[in-house]
Design an enzyme around this catalytic site. Structure first.
Site, PDB file in Angstrom:
ATOM      1  CD  GLU A 193       8.229  13.177  12.753  1.00 39.68           C
ATOM      2  OE1 GLU A 193       7.161  12.589  12.855  1.00 39.68           O
ATOM      3  OE2 GLU A 193       9.225  12.699  12.160  1.00 39.68           O
TER       4      GLU A 193
ATOM      5  CB  CYS B  28      12.427   9.792   9.335  1.00 40.84           C
ATOM      6  SG  CYS B  28      13.639   8.928   8.356  1.00 40.84           S
TER       7      CYS B  28
ATOM      8  N   GLY C  18       6.630   5.267   8.477  1.00 36.77           N
ATOM      9  CA  GLY C  18       5.692   6.384   8.515  1.00 36.77           C
ATOM     10  C   GLY C  18       5.646   6.924   9.927  1.00 36.77           C
TER      11      GLY C  18
ATOM     12  CD  GLU D  61      13.240   1.326  11.362  1.00 36.97           C
ATOM     13  OE1 GLU D  61      13.495   2.289  12.115  1.00 36.97           O
ATOM     14  OE2 GLU D  61      13.527   0.157  11.653  1.00 36.97           O
TER      15      GLU D  61
ATOM     16  CB  THR E   4       5.250   7.370  16.273  1.00 36.76           C
ATOM     17  OG1 THR E   4       6.576   7.740  15.888  1.00 36.76           O
ATOM     18  CG2 THR E   4       5.318   6.466  17.480  1.00 36.76           C
ATOM     19  N   GLY E   5       2.250   7.326  15.253  1.00 34.85           N
ATOM     20  CA  GLY E   5       0.843   7.092  15.579  1.00 34.85           C
ATOM     21  C   GLY E   5       0.220   6.026  14.690  1.00 34.85           C
ATOM     22  CB  VAL E   6       0.122   5.499  10.999  1.00 33.80           C
ATOM     23  CG1 VAL E   6      -0.295   4.372  10.069  1.00 33.80           C
ATOM     24  CG2 VAL E   6      -0.676   6.763  10.662  1.00 33.80           C
TER      25      VAL E   6
ATOM     26  CE  LYS F 160      -1.702   2.919   2.602  1.00 31.64           C
ATOM     27  NZ  LYS F 160      -1.654   3.997   1.592  1.00 31.64           N
TER      28      LYS F 160
HETATM   29  P1  NAD Z   1       2.059   8.435   7.589  1.00 33.35           P
HETATM   30  O1  NAD Z   1       2.140   7.685   8.868  1.00 33.35           O
HETATM   31  O2  NAD Z   1       1.026   9.484   7.472  1.00 33.35           O
HETATM   32  O3  NAD Z   1       1.772   7.424   6.390  1.00 33.35           O
HETATM   33  C1  NAD Z   1       2.579   6.299   6.167  1.00 33.35           C
HETATM   34  C2  NAD Z   1       1.762   5.273   5.405  1.00 33.35           C
HETATM   35  O4  NAD Z   1       0.723   4.793   6.261  1.00 33.35           O
HETATM   36  C3  NAD Z   1       1.059   5.843   4.169  1.00 33.35           C
HETATM   37  O5  NAD Z   1       1.056   4.870   3.157  1.00 33.35           O
HETATM   38  C4  NAD Z   1      -0.343   6.080   4.669  1.00 33.35           C
HETATM   39  O6  NAD Z   1      -1.317   6.096   3.667  1.00 33.35           O
HETATM   40  C5  NAD Z   1      -0.507   4.873   5.573  1.00 33.35           C
HETATM   41  N1  NAD Z   1      -1.597   4.964   6.533  1.00 33.35           N
HETATM   42  C6  NAD Z   1      -2.037   6.048   7.196  1.00 33.35           C
HETATM   43  N2  NAD Z   1      -3.062   5.679   8.004  1.00 33.35           N
HETATM   44  C7  NAD Z   1      -3.257   4.346   7.828  1.00 33.35           C
HETATM   45  C8  NAD Z   1      -4.122   3.376   8.377  1.00 33.35           C
HETATM   46  N3  NAD Z   1      -5.053   3.704   9.290  1.00 33.35           N
HETATM   47  N4  NAD Z   1      -4.003   2.097   7.978  1.00 33.35           N
HETATM   48  C9  NAD Z   1      -3.058   1.744   7.083  1.00 33.35           C
HETATM   49  N5  NAD Z   1      -2.214   2.609   6.528  1.00 33.35           N
HETATM   50  C10 NAD Z   1      -2.311   3.897   6.894  1.00 33.35           C
HETATM   51  O7  NAD Z   1       3.524   8.990   7.269  1.00 33.35           O
HETATM   52  P2  NAD Z   1       4.009   9.872   6.048  1.00 33.35           P
HETATM   53  O8  NAD Z   1       3.398  11.231   6.172  1.00 33.35           O
HETATM   54  O9  NAD Z   1       3.869   9.150   4.759  1.00 33.35           O
HETATM   55  O10 NAD Z   1       5.574   9.954   6.381  1.00 33.35           O
HETATM   56  C11 NAD Z   1       6.043  10.809   7.364  1.00 33.35           C
HETATM   57  C12 NAD Z   1       6.359  10.057   8.641  1.00 33.35           C
HETATM   58  O11 NAD Z   1       7.198   8.960   8.340  1.00 33.35           O
HETATM   59  C13 NAD Z   1       7.150  10.906   9.628  1.00 33.35           C
HETATM   60  O12 NAD Z   1       6.673  10.677  10.927  1.00 33.35           O
HETATM   61  C14 NAD Z   1       8.576  10.392   9.475  1.00 33.35           C
HETATM   62  O13 NAD Z   1       9.403  10.584  10.583  1.00 33.35           O
HETATM   63  C15 NAD Z   1       8.332   8.945   9.196  1.00 33.35           C
HETATM   64  N6  NAD Z   1       9.464   8.322   8.507  1.00 33.35           N
HETATM   65  C16 NAD Z   1      10.304   7.524   9.235  1.00 33.35           C
HETATM   66  C17 NAD Z   1      11.411   6.937   8.638  1.00 33.35           C
HETATM   67  C18 NAD Z   1      12.358   6.071   9.426  1.00 33.35           C
HETATM   68  O14 NAD Z   1      13.178   5.389   8.828  1.00 33.35           O
HETATM   69  N7  NAD Z   1      12.265   6.084  10.736  1.00 33.35           N
HETATM   70  C19 NAD Z   1      11.654   7.164   7.276  1.00 33.35           C
HETATM   71  C20 NAD Z   1      10.760   7.963   6.552  1.00 33.35           C
HETATM   72  C21 NAD Z   1       9.668   8.531   7.175  1.00 33.35           C
END
Ligand code: NAD
Length: 549
Positions: free
Chosen positions: A431, A327, A265, A293, A267-269, A212
């Site tokens: 963040e 991130c 993505g 991550e 932390t909350g998700v 996804k």
């Molecule tokens: P996000 O959590 O909004 O989305 C990540 C993914 O989860 C997307 O595909 C989104 O559509 C999906 N998603 C959202 N809600 C969902 C649900 N209820 N069920 C299933 N999937 C769902 O994050 P983002 O805005 O795409 O990325 C930014 C975040 O990612 C920041 O917090 C950043 O720190 C983190 N990040 C971390 C790393 C790492 O290696 N630690 C690397 C890149 C990004």
């Protein structure tokens, strides 16, 4: 090949091209940008190798010119998620039984296509869809993606070669079996390379995957999927499912064959996905592997012995490249009182000179944040700081550079430097995922107290950088901040981890720390099976000690 022990070609990191005026890569990229802008994209799902158009579409916009619609993508719902699970399970046995070197070959070929034939198409899609500059697209979409696709087969070979010892008359073998079931890859918008890795790493290890992608990186992610297909990936091994995360997750977590989650993505998700899996734990055939991550609140710590020039450069690049949407982006800066005045003046002057605008204008250093929701999430923090702070967490703030937010044409937030008097001022803790760096001046009479503040301020522990010329200070900081980041940098910016060189990931609220770009990550996608064979099995069950005394 049953009669060989093949060796994967030794991986080398893909060289980063410069895109300087007059270079052939610049001309090729510009041509690709023009071609991409001239097309109306209609992006389907891919399930079991078949393109599916649901008719439930959403537009693909340029973040830096949101009036420009690049096309639309079709969205998956529960029905398509169910079809994708079936397609994946159908493909599973044949894929898992393929010799590992044949699986490796698919992804090695994909790496060549990324670095060669499709390099500029993938860069252009990442620039237009995700608002990356040419430089940021190159290091991500071209180089890091190719690196994952070339290094992971090499790590896979090393894992398979790791075999137990055998005693006399026996042979012990370990097979690195794929997981029983399917893996769910949920990918973020901010790195095309991460999207590539999250779906391909489990697949490489013999698993089948539901992928996804994020709704704001569909253009580049779709091209990745086409590249896997061109490289020879059989239908159903990776299934491309843009659409509602909650609808797809509902189907995924309800299946007993759910075997693993590969997530990057917020932390909350991740926490919500973990909870959905744990709520249904007893229904799964095996304990699922949950790899995530997640967020960061990454720091740059200046020791009083820091080189100010190098620290200014690291703060500019570390905090503002890709609009701070990494991130690993620096968002907290600790400056000793003894150097604060001069240093903050120099830094503010540099930040105020950073050009921002459409990424198709190669003179720009920054583009726009990814979408309106991101803009609306960040801007209030900047506005409160402009008003002098006074957040719920207390403390006052002053904006030293930037501060303008404008979403009329694109989602633009000026690179902003906030000075906070309170180490727990809201932008030191939360963040924001945007081009906002907050500085705090610490008392260099008590270094231990300063380290404690750095360590305890945020729930995250992803990256951090220490600037010091005095070696004793480097040693002290590395010791005191050992658990404050999964990736620590000395006299370098906290971003830009390279596959095979800086295995990447953080702990605490930043994720499970399974280190993308290393064998540690690939190990999560196998369930090892041990086989002991005895060449001369005993035929008498009595032991010698049982003889009469
Ligand atoms: P996000 O959590 O909004 O989305 C990540 C993914 O989860 C997307 O595909 C989104 O559509 C999906 N998603 C959202 N809600 C969902 C649900 N209820 N069920 C299933 N999937 C769902 O994050 P983002 O805005 O795409 O990325 C930014 C975040 O990612 C920041 O917090 C950043 O720190 C983190 N990040 C971390 C790393 C790492 O290696 N630690 C690397 C890149 C990004």
């Amino acid at each position: 090949m049953n009669d060989a022990l093949p060796r994967v070609p030794r991986p080398v990191n893909e060289p980063v091209l410069s895109y300087a005026p007059g270079s052939p890569e610049r001309a090729a990229l510009k041509a690709e940008l023009a071609a991409l802008l001239g097309r109306d994209h209609d992006i389907p799902l891919i399930i079991g190798g078949r393109e599916i158009r649901t008719g439930r579409t959403a537009p693909i916009r340029r973040p830096d010119a949101h009036g420009v619609i690049l096309g639309r993508y079709h969205q998956a719902g529960e029905a398509e998620a169910g079809l994708a699970v079936e397609a994946a399970l159908k493909a599973k046995a044949e894929w898992a039984d393929l010799p590992w070197e044949e699986r490796a070959a698919v992804f090695l070929r994909a790496g060549e296509l990324v670095a060669g034939k499709y390099r500029q198409a993938l860069n252009a899609a990442t620039m237009l869809g995700q608002s990356k500059t040419a430089q940021q697209a190159e290091i991500d979409a071209a180089c890091e993606t190719a690196d994952f696709l070339r290094y992971n087969p090499h790590f896979m070979e090393r894992i398979y070669a790791d075999q137990p010892r055998s005693g006399s008359g026996e042979w012990n073998r370990l097979s690195y079996r794929p997981l029983e079931g399917f893996v769910y890859a949920v990918t973020p918008f901010n790195f095309t390379a991460i999207a590539a890795n999250l779906a391909s790493a489990p697949a490489m290890m013999g698993n089948v995957v539901l992928w996804k992608p994020a709704s704001t990186s569909i253009l580049s992610n779709w091209l990745l999927m086409k590249i896997y297909e061109e490289a020879g990936l059989p239908p159903g091994v990776i299934n491309f499912l843009p659409g509602s995360g909650s609808a797809i997750s509902k189907v995924v977590f309800a299946r007993p064959e759910f075997a693993g989650l590969h997530f990057t993505g917020s932390t909350g998700v991740f926490n919500s996905l973990w909870k959905q899996a744990s709520d249904r734990l007893s229904t799964y055939r095996a304990y699922p592997r949950l790899v995530g991550e997640t967020g960061g609140k990454d720091f740059i710590f200046l020791d009083p012995s820091a080189d100010p020039e190098a620290a200014v450069c690291a703060a500019v690049r570390g905090a503002y490249e890709y609009q701070g949407q990494k991130c690993s982006a620096a968002s907290r800066l600790y400056v000793p009182r003894s150097m604060a005045g001069d240093f903050l003046d120099r830094l503010s002057a540099e930040i105020s000179s950073l050009p921002m605008g459409e990424v198709t204008d190669f003179r720009n250093f920054l583009g726009a944040v990814i979408d309106e929701a991101a803009f609306d999430g960040i801007a209030p923090f900047v506005e409160r700081a402009l008003a002098g702070g006074g957040s719920a967490s207390g403390g006052t703030a002053r904006v030293l550079a930037g501060g303008r937010c404008d979403k009329s044409r694109g989602y633009f937030i000026e690179p902003t430097l906030i000075l906070a008097d309170e180490p727990r001022y809201e932008t030191m803790e939360t963040e924001l995922f945007g081009p906002v760096l907050t500085a705090h001046v610490y008392d260099d009479g008590d270094m231990e107290a300063a380290y404690r503040v750095v360590d305890a301020t945020s729930p995250y522990a992803l990256t951090g950088a220490v600037f010091a010329r005095d070696r004793r200070a480097v040693v002290r900081a590395l010791g005191a901040l050992r658990y404050s980041a999964g990736n620590l940098y000395v006299n370098d910016k906290p971003t830009g981890a390279v596959v095979g060189r800086q295995p990447f990931g953080g702990a605490r609220g930043s994720g499970t720390n399974d280190k993308a770009g290393s064998p540690l990550n690939l190990l999560r996608w196998t369930s090892a099976g041990a086989v002991k064979e005895t060449f001369s099995p005993p035929v008498k069950w009595r032991y010698p000690y049982m003889g009469e005394a």
